[in-house]
Design a protein around this motif. Structure first.
Motif, short mmCIF file in Angstrom:
data_model
loop_
_atom_site.label_atom_id
_atom_site.label_comp_id
_atom_site.label_asym_id
_atom_site.label_seq_id
_atom_site.Cartn_x
_atom_site.Cartn_y
_atom_site.Cartn_z
N ASN A 1 0.76 -1.23 -0.02
CA ASN A 1 -0.02 -0.17 0.01
C ASN A 1 0.78 1.26 0.09
O ASN A 1 1.93 1.29 0.54
N ARG B 1 0.69 5.17 1.23
CA ARG B 1 -0.02 5.96 2.22
C ARG B 1 0.67 7.21 2.31
O ARG B 1 1.62 7.73 1.99
N SER C 1 -4.75 9.36 3.64
CA SER C 1 -5.28 8.25 2.61
C SER C 1 -4.45 7.26 2.48
O SER C 1 -3.09 7.14 2.61
N GLU C 2 -4.90 6.05 1.80
CA GLU C 2 -4.11 5.13 1.25
C GLU C 2 -4.61 4.20 0.21
O GLU C 2 -5.97 4.47 0.01
N VAL C 3 -3.83 3.81 -0.45
CA VAL C 3 -4.41 3.06 -1.64
C VAL C 3 -3.29 1.58 -1.73
O VAL C 3 -2.18 1.73 -1.61
N ALA C 4 -3.88 0.71 -2.42
CA ALA C 4 -3.28 -0.53 -2.80
C ALA C 4 -2.30 -0.25 -4.03
O ALA C 4 -3.11 -0.34 -5.05
N ALA C 5 -1.05 -0.08 -4.05
CA ALA C 5 -0.34 0.14 -5.11
C ALA C 5 0.20 -0.87 -5.81
O ALA C 5 0.11 -0.84 -6.90
N PHE D 1 0.96 7.70 -9.78
CA PHE D 1 -0.44 8.09 -9.05
C PHE D 1 -0.50 9.54 -9.27
O PHE D 1 0.44 10.31 -8.85
N SER E 1 -5.72 12.42 -6.19
CA SER E 1 -6.97 11.70 -6.26
C SER E 1 -6.49 10.07 -5.80
O SER E 1 -7.21 9.25 -5.62
N LEU E 2 -4.80 10.12 -5.93
CA LEU E 2 -4.43 8.59 -5.72
C LEU E 2 -4.84 7.74 -6.70
O LEU E 2 -5.12 6.49 -6.54
N GLU E 3 -5.28 8.14 -7.83
CA GLU E 3 -5.74 7.20 -8.95
C GLU E 3 -4.60 7.16 -9.97
O GLU E 3 -3.72 7.76 -10.11
#
Length: 508
Positions: free
Chosen positions: A373, A375, A386-390, A419, A423-425
């Motif tokens: 992830n 973060r 926020s965090e995202v599964a990278a 990313f 938006s961490l997209e």
């Protein structure tokens, strides 16, 4: 006299007695034999009767003699058996006497050993008492020293705070003078453009159109045991490297020569960063510490302690040379005040962090973790934003783009993702069939104009992708072992790469 001799004497006496009795009986019976030899007619009936009686008596004597002979044989056999039994008893007694002698000798030896052990034990006990007394005395001294040390630390901290206040005042004056210089030179700064390079201010970054490297310029045997961290400074294009041999080295990339070596690190160097004013170099080490050197003097300014496991990532704020962030395998991220030399905040998380960096505005910390992830953390409050599964596997590298809009992450799943920091997209995924990330701390990098991504591979190759096309534009092959780190100069070239055997290659 032995039992055998006694038995033999008894047998001899018995035989003599029988012989004497036999002689007497023969003498007594001789008249009878003479009378019997005469004619029976001449003898009277009286003599006949006597003869018969004597014959009966003689037979009885013979029978008695026979019984005595049998008894004598039995007694002789019993005597022999007794003699054999006596011999066995004597042999057993002899063996028992030998065993008794051996046992007495052993007992004497054990007694001697016991006395020696007792003396040794008494000596050890006396030594133990002496050592215990010394220990108590040393503990008492240690307590006194600890109290004195605490007093000295308090005085030292007070002095450091006073120095920091004076330094802050000097920094404020310097920034005020710098702002005045900026205001007076805005027009000249706006017109300044040389070879496509636009410079913002003294000590700031260069924005330049990067070129795609294709040729190896230098191949430098930099460190013994491997080189996992390289970084360029912000102005002169000098390269800084750290390796398994616990040294920090500075290289002139134009000539490939060594400019300076920095010593004092007690473990392998896993990551490096340099302040934006190029005054301090900070190394993350496997010795659980961070080390800070002054670039001009080459002396170590600080040893930042507080982590309890190897420190694998470090970065310094692009806005202030005062703020440093580090990550270690004790599941903590620490924020440090470089001027005061101590930790100001600790962030604890369940997953170890492999890579970390500041955002370009200095307000956010970006961290990549073993759970895959990405973060984002607020620098002021330390809260998770926020965090995202990278990645599907561990994140190994994080880089922020110069424009502050993108974050580049690399992972053990052999993917390099871009990313949007807002938006961490995912705005781009870079991969190649031959590209394999070599370790949990393999570092990729963005070019200064954010147009290209460079990453090393376990096969010794360096792959370069175009960000806009998401395709490979160059594959560089010069290393003979796994490439661990890539770093792009802020001047647009060269690109540098380091591998597990400690070789650094520069590419133009």
């Amino acid at each position: 006299m032995s039992e055998d001799e006694i038995a033999m004497d008894a047998i001899k006496h018995a035989l003599n007695a029988l012989r004497k009795r036999h002689v007497l009986e023969e003498g007594a019976h001789s008249p009878a034999f003479i009378a019997l030899s005469r004619p029976l007619v001449a003898q009277g009936s009286e003599w006949k009767e006597k003869a018969e009686n004597l014959e009966v008596e003689l037979q009885q004597c013979y029978k008695a003699q026979s019984r005595l002979s049998e008894q004598l044989v039995v007694e002789v056999a019993e005597s022999r058996a007794s003699k054999a039994l006596a011999q066995e008893k004597e042999a057993l007694i002899s063996e028992l006497q030998n065993e008794l002698t051996e046992t007495r000798d052993k007992c004497t030896h054990l007694t001697t050993l016991l006395e020696e052990k007792t003396e040794a034990l008494e000596l050890v006990m006396s030594e133990h008492k002496a050592i215990k007394a010394e220990l108590e005395e040393m503990i008492l001294r240690a307590k006194h020293a600890e109290a004195e040390n605490k007093t000295l630390i308090d005085r030292w901290m007070l002095q450091k705070m006073q120095d920091a206040e004076r330094l802050n005042e000097a920094n404020a004056l310097y920034e005020d003078m710098l702002n005045r210089l900026k205001a007076s030179g805005l027009e000249q700064l706006a017109r300044q453009q040389v070879d496509g390079v636009v410079r913002r201010s003294q000590g700031s970054e260069f924005y330049v159109e990067s070129t795609i490297p294709t040729v190896s310029k230098h191949k430098i045997p930099a460190h013994e045991g491997g080189c996992a961290a390289i970084i360029f400074d912000y102005s002169s294009g000098k390269l800084v490297s750290g390796g398994q041999d616990r040294t920090i080295k500075m290289w002139d990339t134009n000539t490939g020569s060594l400019s300076r070596s920095l010593f004092g690190c007690l473990g392998s160097v896993l990551d490096l960063t340099i302040t934006h004013d190029n005054k301090s170099i900070i190394a993350a080490s496997s010795s659980n510490n961070l080390y800070v050197w002054d670039v001009n003097s080459g002396r170590m300014n600080h040893t930042l302690t507080g982590h309890t496991d190897k420190v694998c990532a470090v970065d310094v704020s692009k806005v202030s040379s005062r703020l440093v962030v580090s990550a270690a395998y004790d599941r903590t991220i620490k924020i440090w005040d470089l001027f005061k030399g101590y930790c100001t905040n600790t962030l604890i998380f369940h997953s170890n962090c492999n890579a970390i960096c500041f955002s370009m505005d200095g307000q956010t910390i970006c961290s990549g973790h073993v759970d895959g992830n990405l973060r984002l953390w607020d620098i002021q409050t330390g809260k998770l934003l926020s965090e995202v599964a990278a990645h599907s596997m561990a994140v190994t590298s994080i880089s922020a783009s110069r424009n502050g809009n993108m974050i580049l992450t690399s992972g053990r799943d052999n993917l390099h993702n871009l990313f949007d920091i807002r938006s961490l997209e995912v705005c781009g995924t870079l991969k190649a069939s031959g590209n394999r990330v070599a370790s949990n701390w393999s570092r990729s990098c963005l070019s200064p104009d954010d147009s290209y991504v460079a990453a090393g591979s376990a096969d010794g190759s360096v792959y370069i992708w175009s960000v806009s096309k998401s395709s490979i534009v160059s594959t560089l092959k010069e290393h003979n072992s796994s490439v661990l780190c890539c770093s792009w100069s802020g001047l647009g070239k060269p690109l540098a790469s380091s591998d597990k055997s400690g070789i650094i290659c520069t590419w133009t």
